[in-house]
Design a protein around this motif. Structure first.
Motif, PDB file in Angstrom:
ATOM      1  N   VAL A 168     120.358   8.971 -25.942  1.00 51.16           N
ATOM      2  CA  VAL A 168     120.136   9.163 -24.507  1.00 51.16           C
ATOM      3  C   VAL A 168     121.062   8.208 -23.760  1.00 51.16           C
ATOM      4  O   VAL A 168     121.182   7.028 -24.135  1.00 51.16           O
ATOM      5  N   ALA A 169     121.722   8.705 -22.726  1.00 50.32           N
ATOM      6  CA  ALA A 169     122.655   7.878 -21.957  1.00 50.32           C
ATOM      7  C   ALA A 169     122.319   7.910 -20.475  1.00 50.32           C
ATOM      8  O   ALA A 169     121.868   8.942 -19.949  1.00 50.32           O
ATOM      9  N   TYR A 170     122.538   6.772 -19.808  1.00 53.50           N
ATOM     10  CA  TYR A 170     122.285   6.659 -18.371  1.00 53.50           C
ATOM     11  C   TYR A 170     123.481   6.016 -17.680  1.00 53.50           C
ATOM     12  O   TYR A 170     124.086   5.073 -18.200  1.00 53.50           O
ATOM     13  N   ASP A 171     123.813   6.526 -16.507  1.00 46.81           N
ATOM     14  CA  ASP A 171     124.853   5.912 -15.688  1.00 46.81           C
ATOM     15  C   ASP A 171     124.457   6.044 -14.223  1.00 46.81           C
ATOM     16  O   ASP A 171     123.943   7.089 -13.807  1.00 46.81           O
ATOM     17  N   ARG A 172     124.687   4.999 -13.456  1.00 45.15           N
ATOM     18  CA  ARG A 172     124.291   5.000 -12.039  1.00 45.15           C
ATOM     19  C   ARG A 172     125.218   5.862 -11.183  1.00 45.15           C
ATOM     20  O   ARG A 172     124.871   6.216 -10.045  1.00 45.15           O
ATOM     21  N   ASN A 173     126.391   6.199 -11.703  1.00 43.05           N
ATOM     22  CA  ASN A 173     127.333   7.008 -10.940  1.00 43.05           C
ATOM     23  C   ASN A 173     127.062   8.492 -11.162  1.00 43.05           C
ATOM     24  O   ASN A 173     126.259   8.868 -12.015  1.00 43.05           O
ATOM     25  N   ASP A 174     127.754   9.349 -10.395  1.00 40.48           N
ATOM     26  CA  ASP A 174     127.610  10.794 -10.583  1.00 40.48           C
ATOM     27  C   ASP A 174     128.797  11.379 -11.333  1.00 40.48           C
ATOM     28  O   ASP A 174     128.957  12.592 -11.418  1.00 40.48           O
ATOM     29  N   ASN A 194     122.148  11.301 -18.445  1.00 41.83           N
ATOM     30  CA  ASN A 194     121.466  11.222 -17.148  1.00 41.83           C
ATOM     31  C   ASN A 194     122.340  10.446 -16.172  1.00 41.83           C
ATOM     32  O   ASN A 194     122.494   9.221 -16.307  1.00 41.83           O
ATOM     33  N   LEU A 195     122.919  11.139 -15.209  1.00 39.55           N
ATOM     34  CA  LEU A 195     123.709  10.485 -14.173  1.00 39.55           C
ATOM     35  C   LEU A 195     122.814  10.117 -13.002  1.00 39.55           C
ATOM     36  O   LEU A 195     121.687  10.583 -12.884  1.00 39.55           O
ATOM     37  N   ASN A 196     123.327   9.260 -12.128  1.00 41.19           N
ATOM     38  CA  ASN A 196     122.549   8.766 -10.978  1.00 41.19           C
ATOM     39  C   ASN A 196     121.246   8.103 -11.411  1.00 41.19           C
ATOM     40  O   ASN A 196     120.227   8.188 -10.741  1.00 41.19           O
ATOM     41  N   HIS A 197     121.297   7.434 -12.546  1.00 42.99           N
ATOM     42  CA  HIS A 197     120.146   6.679 -13.052  1.00 42.99           C
ATOM     43  C   HIS A 197     120.604   5.254 -13.355  1.00 42.99           C
ATOM     44  O   HIS A 197     121.613   5.047 -14.041  1.00 42.99           O
ATOM     45  N   GLU A 198     119.861   4.287 -12.862  1.00 39.11           N
ATOM     46  CA  GLU A 198     120.256   2.887 -12.986  1.00 39.11           C
ATOM     47  C   GLU A 198     119.223   2.087 -13.760  1.00 39.11           C
ATOM     48  O   GLU A 198     118.012   2.188 -13.508  1.00 39.11           O
ATOM     49  N   MET A 199     119.684   1.303 -14.715  1.00 40.34           N
ATOM     50  CA  MET A 199     118.812   0.380 -15.423  1.00 40.34           C
ATOM     51  C   MET A 199     118.486  -0.794 -14.507  1.00 40.34           C
ATOM     52  O   MET A 199     119.373  -1.420 -13.937  1.00 40.34           O
ATOM     53  N   ILE A 200     117.191  -1.109 -14.345  1.00 35.39           N
ATOM     54  CA  ILE A 200     116.807  -2.192 -13.443  1.00 35.39           C
ATOM     55  C   ILE A 200     116.181  -3.377 -14.176  1.00 35.39           C
ATOM     56  O   ILE A 200     116.124  -4.480 -13.625  1.00 35.39           O
ATOM     57  N   SER A 201     115.728  -3.166 -15.418  1.00 34.92           N
ATOM     58  CA  SER A 201     115.196  -4.273 -16.213  1.00 34.92           C
ATOM     59  C   SER A 201     114.968  -3.802 -17.640  1.00 34.92           C
ATOM     60  O   SER A 201     115.022  -2.602 -17.919  1.00 34.92           O
ATOM     61  N   TYR A 202     114.711  -4.764 -18.537  1.00 34.42           N
ATOM     62  CA  TYR A 202     114.375  -4.386 -19.904  1.00 34.42           C
ATOM     63  C   TYR A 202     113.471  -5.441 -20.528  1.00 34.42           C
ATOM     64  O   TYR A 202     113.396  -6.586 -20.064  1.00 34.42           O
ATOM     65  N   ASN A 203     112.793  -5.026 -21.586  1.00 32.68           N
ATOM     66  CA  ASN A 203     111.898  -5.904 -22.337  1.00 32.68           C
ATOM     67  C   ASN A 203     112.313  -5.832 -23.800  1.00 32.68           C
ATOM     68  O   ASN A 203     112.029  -4.844 -24.483  1.00 32.68           O
ATOM     69  N   GLY A 204     113.006  -6.864 -24.263  1.00 27.13           N
ATOM     70  CA  GLY A 204     113.527  -6.855 -25.618  1.00 27.13           C
ATOM     71  C   GLY A 204     112.449  -6.834 -26.679  1.00 27.13           C
ATOM     72  O   GLY A 204     112.611  -6.216 -27.734  1.00 27.13           O
ATOM     73  N   LYS A 205     111.334  -7.524 -26.421  1.00 25.47           N
ATOM     74  CA  LYS A 205     110.262  -7.564 -27.409  1.00 25.47           C
ATOM     75  C   LYS A 205     109.598  -6.204 -27.569  1.00 25.47           C
ATOM     76  O   LYS A 205     109.297  -5.770 -28.680  1.00 25.47           O
ATOM     77  N   ALA A 206     109.383  -5.528 -26.458  1.00 23.72           N
ATOM     78  CA  ALA A 206     108.744  -4.206 -26.492  1.00 23.72           C
ATOM     79  C   ALA A 206     109.749  -3.094 -26.754  1.00 23.72           C
ATOM     80  O   ALA A 206     109.357  -1.955 -27.026  1.00 23.72           O
ATOM     81  N   LYS A 207     111.051  -3.436 -26.646  1.00 23.56           N
ATOM     82  CA  LYS A 207     112.140  -2.463 -26.803  1.00 23.56           C
ATOM     83  C   LYS A 207     111.973  -1.314 -25.798  1.00 23.56           C
ATOM     84  O   LYS A 207     111.996  -0.144 -26.148  1.00 23.56           O
TER      85      LYS A 207
END
Length: 500
Positions: free
Chosen positions: A33-39, A78-91
């Motif tokens: 699965v891939a995400y990018d904030r651009n279109d 998935n375009l126009n989607h932005e990563m805003i945070s992550y939890n390494g322990k919970a993956k």
């Protein structure tokens, strides 16, 4: 790793696109699965100046991949989607849909961060008055840049930035353009605006252009040509303020002068775009270097073994520096994506691909000059390794024997480490293209070839291409002192601009 691992890739430009292709080619069963904030994806930002300079009209050629091609490989993009945070322990990672503002939680087995870099808006750590738009004393937010810049001030990185520059440039009232930053992007855009018959001013706090890439013997040639073309070079000046009226830029103020501006380009450099890997307190959740780049190993794993990082956001092994450093180049991004994409599905360490490092090889073609470099310049090598620990030799010659009707000059500088004699840098400049030669020097740095070995490399001779002692061999022989200039120089009555 399990047969059908879930791999999430954040960022789908040069590094991310290559990583996705490598994953699917080496492990077609992977759940990706891939995400990018651009279109859009795979935009060649290095082509912006050519587009602005009207070298072509159809921008489609600036893209080499699209969502549909990756989807056919089995990637859910998935375009126009932005990563805003992550939890390494919970993956897990939090993803924001930028069109609907919906926030979802995504899980992963392995995560690849290709989150790139972003233009610097506060050079030297100082906020520049007039740069960012305010309303009622509050900074105006902007989906593209994060913050809205004052009308007339532009960045140069994304496809949308190029569109905005071209649209603004087409207005008849735009006659005076100011470019802030004399690096590659700034110089290329200066030439583009010059070709569009604009009055151009270039501002930089350094005393010459491209100082980190080339030594003075090369930059002086370009500066001289730029001045003859009417470019105002305001070098050695510090940006202080943008003078505005009604949210529109009018002038650029430095510590030495004020310059009228109908359009401004902010091109003072880039920093790794790694804010998202920090927690709410601002503490990085994976190891970063002093510049904010993500620390990675030779497989592109971060301090979290389930997270890989690629492209402009990382520090990368430099064979010239002999350590990791943040070198933001599209060529580096592609290679990091390839290696990480292959390694992310490998459970056996012996099957992993080891990254050999880079030399930072680069080139530029502006104002009739074609310059290329790899490794460290003499100035940079002296600053990084110590002036007393390096040596350099500069040489200028014509390319062909004097009996050839066509001829031209070429300049070369070779830099090496005193103790080991290993090559650590090279620069070449001419009005003709000799950029392929720099790839040889890139390989020389990678393989730790010494200055003494360069003259012994099996290089051909034919009058159509070079002299018996071509400019590389001659420079190396003179650098080592084996022969003198009288020994290697072909008697040459060549005069620039004249045929024999």
């Amino acid at each position: 790793m399990e047969k059908n691992p879930k791999i999430v890739v954040i960022g789908v430009n040069h590094a991310g696109t290559t990583a996705l292709k490598a994953i699917m080619k080496t492990n077609p069963n992977a759940h990706v699965v891939a995400y990018d904030r651009n279109d859009n994806i795979s935009f060649l930002g290095c082509g912006i100046a050519l587009w602005v300079g009207r070298e072509f009209n159809d921008s489609k050629g600036l893209f080499y991949a699209d969502k549909e091609k990756l989807t056919k490989l089995g990637v859910k993009v998935n375009l126009n989607h932005e990563m805003i945070s992550y939890n390494g322990k919970a993956k897990t990672i939090k993803i924001k849909n930028m069109k609907t503002n919906e926030i979802i939680t995504e899980t992963y087995d392995k995560l690849i961060l290709g989150i790139g870099s972003w233009p610097i808006l506060n050079p030297g750590g100082k906020e520049i008055p007039g740069l960012i738009a305010h309303k009622d004393g509050v900074i105006v937010k902007d989906e593209l840049n994060g913050v809205k810049l004052t009308n007339g001030i532009h960045l140069s990185k994304l496809y949308q930035h190029a569109q905005a520059i071209i649209a603004h440039l087409s207005k008849p009232e735009v006659k005076k353009v100011v470019v802030i930053g004399a690096g590659y992007i700034g110089i290329e855009l200066v030439e583009a605006f010059y070709k569009d018959k604009k009055q151009v001013t270039l501002i930089d706090f350094e005393n010459r252009i491209m100082p980190r890439y080339y030594d003075e013997e090369f930059t002086t040639d370009v500066e001289t040509t730029m001045k003859k073309a009417g470019i105002a070079l305001q070098l050695g000046e510090t940006l202080l303020e943008f003078i505005t009226k009604n949210d529109k830029v009018l002038q650029v103020k430095t510590n030495k002068g004020t310059y009228d501006a109908d359009l401004v380009i902010m091109a003072v450099g880039f920093l790794p775009n790694t804010t998202v890997v920090k927690d709410e307190s601002g503490k990085p959740q994976i190891t970063l270097d002093a510049r904010g780049a993500i620390e990675v190993d030779q497989y592109f794993q971060t301090s979290d073994p389930n997270i890989y990082a690629i492209g402009d956001c990382i520090n990368i092994r430099s064979n010239a520096w002999n350590r990791n450093v943040n070198i933001a180049l599209a060529t580096n991004a592609v290679r990091t994506g390839l290696v990480a994409g292959i390694n992310v599905t490998k459970t056996n360490p012996k099957e992993r691909l080891v990254f050999p490092g880079v030399q930072g090889t680069n080139a530029i073609s502006v104002f009739g000059w074609k310059l290329c470099a790899t490794g460290l310049s003499e100035l940079s090598a002296g600053a990084i390794l110590g002036k007393d620990k390096i040596e350099a030799y500069f040489y200028k010659d014509t390319v062909f024997p004097p009996f050839m009707a066509e001829n031209h000059e070429v300049k070369i500088k070779i830099i090496w480490e005193k103790s080991s004699r290993r090559i650590i840098g090279a620069e070449i400049g001419s009005t003709h293209d000799h950029s392929e030669t720099i790839s040889m020097f890139s390989l020389a740095i990678l393989k730790q070839v010494t200055i003494d070995e360069i003259p012994l490399i099996d290089m051909y001779f034919l009058p159509h291409f070079n002299k018996p002692y071509n400019f590389v061999t001659a420079a190396a022989l003179l650098a080592t002192g084996v022969l003198t200039k009288e020994d290697v120089t072909y008697p040459d009555p060549y005069t620039p601009g004249k045929k024999k």
